[in-house]
Design a protein around this motif. Structure first.
Motif, PDB file in Angstrom:
ATOM      1  N   GLU A 133       8.072  -0.479   0.810  1.00  0.00           N
ATOM      2  CA  GLU A 133       7.280  -1.087  -0.330  1.00  0.00           C
ATOM      3  C   GLU A 133       5.559  -0.254   0.095  1.00  0.00           C
ATOM      4  OE1 GLU A 133       5.612  -5.238  -1.486  1.00  0.00           O
ATOM      5  OE2 GLU A 133       7.802  -5.151  -0.892  1.00  0.00           O
ATOM      6  N   ASN A 134       5.114   0.113  -1.025  1.00  0.00           N
ATOM      7  CA  ASN A 134       3.613   0.478  -0.632  1.00  0.00           C
ATOM      8  C   ASN A 134       2.763  -0.542  -1.204  1.00  0.00           C
ATOM      9  OD1 ASN A 134       1.337   1.716  -0.369  1.00  0.00           O
ATOM     10  ND2 ASN A 134       1.627   3.413  -1.766  1.00  0.00           N
ATOM     11  N   GLN A 135       2.070  -1.067  -0.069  1.00  0.00           N
ATOM     12  CA  GLN A 135       1.150  -2.244  -0.623  1.00  0.00           C
ATOM     13  C   GLN A 135      -0.179  -1.807  -0.640  1.00  0.00           C
ATOM     14  OE1 GLN A 135       2.143  -5.107   2.411  1.00  0.00           O
ATOM     15  NE2 GLN A 135       4.168  -5.633   1.722  1.00  0.00           N
ATOM     16  N   GLY A 136      -0.562  -0.788  -0.641  1.00  0.00           N
ATOM     17  CA  GLY A 136      -1.986  -0.093  -0.903  1.00  0.00           C
ATOM     18  C   GLY A 136      -2.810  -0.369   0.373  1.00  0.00           C
ATOM     19  N   LYS A 137      -3.957   0.068   0.347  1.00  0.00           N
ATOM     20  CA  LYS A 137      -4.794   0.095   1.531  1.00  0.00           C
ATOM     21  C   LYS A 137      -5.135  -1.421   1.976  1.00  0.00           C
ATOM     22  CE  LYS A 137      -9.162   0.594  -0.804  1.00  0.00           C
ATOM     23  NZ  LYS A 137     -10.489   1.677  -0.937  1.00  0.00           N
ATOM     24  N   LEU A 138      -4.912  -2.306   1.270  1.00  0.00           N
ATOM     25  CA  LEU A 138      -5.453  -3.574   1.659  1.00  0.00           C
ATOM     26  C   LEU A 138      -4.072  -4.281   2.249  1.00  0.00           C
ATOM     27  CD1 LEU A 138      -8.069  -4.694  -0.919  1.00  0.00           C
ATOM     28  CD2 LEU A 138      -8.374  -3.679   1.217  1.00  0.00           C
ATOM     29  N   GLY A 139      -3.153  -3.748   2.412  1.00  0.00           N
ATOM     30  CA  GLY A 139      -1.928  -4.450   2.598  1.00  0.00           C
ATOM     31  C   GLY A 139      -1.844  -4.348   4.147  1.00  0.00           C
ATOM     32  N   PRO A 140      -0.820  -5.276   4.688  1.00  0.00           N
ATOM     33  CA  PRO A 140      -0.756  -5.318   6.084  1.00  0.00           C
ATOM     34  C   PRO A 140      -0.190  -4.212   6.855  1.00  0.00           C
ATOM     35  CG  PRO A 140       1.015  -6.638   5.105  1.00  0.00           C
ATOM     36  CD  PRO A 140      -0.007  -6.186   4.008  1.00  0.00           C
ATOM     37  N   ARG A 141      -0.739  -3.676   7.791  1.00  0.00           N
ATOM     38  CA  ARG A 141      -0.545  -2.568   8.668  1.00  0.00           C
ATOM     39  C   ARG A 141       0.935  -2.670   9.406  1.00  0.00           C
ATOM     40  NH1 ARG A 141      -3.942   0.900  11.613  1.00  0.00           N
ATOM     41  NH2 ARG A 141      -2.197   2.277  11.371  1.00  0.00           N
ATOM     42  N   TRP A 142       1.102  -3.774   9.976  1.00  0.00           N
ATOM     43  CA  TRP A 142       2.122  -4.288  10.974  1.00  0.00           C
ATOM     44  C   TRP A 142       2.933  -5.403  10.445  1.00  0.00           C
ATOM     45  CZ3 TRP A 142       2.608  -0.732  14.751  1.00  0.00           C
ATOM     46  CH2 TRP A 142       1.558   0.001  14.983  1.00  0.00           C
ATOM     47  N   GLU A 143       4.131  -5.323  10.677  1.00  0.00           N
ATOM     48  CA  GLU A 143       5.041  -6.506  10.301  1.00  0.00           C
ATOM     49  C   GLU A 143       5.872  -6.885  11.238  1.00  0.00           C
ATOM     50  OE1 GLU A 143       8.817  -3.780   8.118  1.00  0.00           O
ATOM     51  OE2 GLU A 143       7.318  -4.814   6.877  1.00  0.00           O
ATOM     52  N   GLY A 144       6.503  -8.010  11.092  1.00  0.00           N
ATOM     53  CA  GLY A 144       7.420  -8.447  12.561  1.00  0.00           C
ATOM     54  C   GLY A 144       7.029  -9.861  12.641  1.00  0.00           C
ATOM     55  N   SER A 145       7.596 -10.489  13.825  1.00  0.00           N
ATOM     56  CA  SER A 145       7.838  -9.731  14.833  1.00  0.00           C
ATOM     57  C   SER A 145       9.244  -9.805  15.062  1.00  0.00           C
ATOM     58  CB  SER A 145       7.095 -10.806  16.137  1.00  0.00           C
ATOM     59  OG  SER A 145       7.902 -12.076  15.945  1.00  0.00           O
ATOM     60  N   TYR A 146       9.745  -8.609  15.813  1.00  0.00           N
ATOM     61  CA  TYR A 146      10.966  -8.281  16.248  1.00  0.00           C
ATOM     62  C   TYR A 146      11.038  -8.331  18.020  1.00  0.00           C
ATOM     63  CZ  TYR A 146      10.820  -6.404  11.512  1.00  0.00           C
ATOM     64  OH  TYR A 146      10.495  -6.211  10.289  1.00  0.00           O
TER      65      TYR A 146
END
Length: 145
Positions: free
Chosen positions: A97-110
């Motif tokens: 999913e492209n969330q644009g430049k204001l979207g979160p850069r990191w997701e998780g935690s894994y």
């Protein structure tokens, strides 16, 4: 313009001589003062040495690339994770999913469940379900909880 890596212009490697710019044609230079026969003789001589120039340029380019590789490798910081570490995954690596430049850069935690030799890792969600792909260390960041 000569390339930095092999110090030759693409035109000279292809045709064996340097290109003449329009300003040079109108002004008296040694290249424009030659007769047609002398000019053709010089061009033939340059074409005979063109292959040698290409080989020398290839050698210089190889040396330049090795030098740049040593420079890069001396400054790169290797990241290693152990099994059981918590990590964040780069959002762009996921490509869901492209969330644009204001979207979160990191997701998780894994959680890391397997660590390969050359920076490959298998991840799992906290509930124990495995994430489908392997991930490179460049796409992961340590999560501090």
């Amino acid at each position: 313009m000569p390339k930095i890596s092999h110090r030759e212009t693409p035109f000279s490697l292809a045709y064996g001589t340097e290109a003449m710019i329009p300003v040079e044609i109108g002004s008296p230079t040694p290249r424009t003062q030659l007769t047609k026969e002398e000019n053709e003789d010089d061009l033939r001589i340059n074409l005979n040495f063109a292959e040698e120039r290409r080989e020398a340029a290839a050698r210089r380019e190889t040396e330049y690339k090795k030098k740049m590789e040593r420079y890069y490798n001396s400054r790169v910081r290797e990241v290693k994770f152990k099994v059981g570490n918590l990590v964040l995954r780069e959002n762009e690596a996921n490509m869901q999913e492209n969330q644009g430049k204001l979207g979160p850069r990191w997701e998780g935690s894994y959680q890391v469940i397997w660590a390969g030799d050359k920076g490959a890792y298998k991840l799992a969600y906290h509930i124990g379900e495995e994430v489908p792909c392997t991930w490179n260390a460049m796409q992961l960041r340590k999560y501090y909880a």
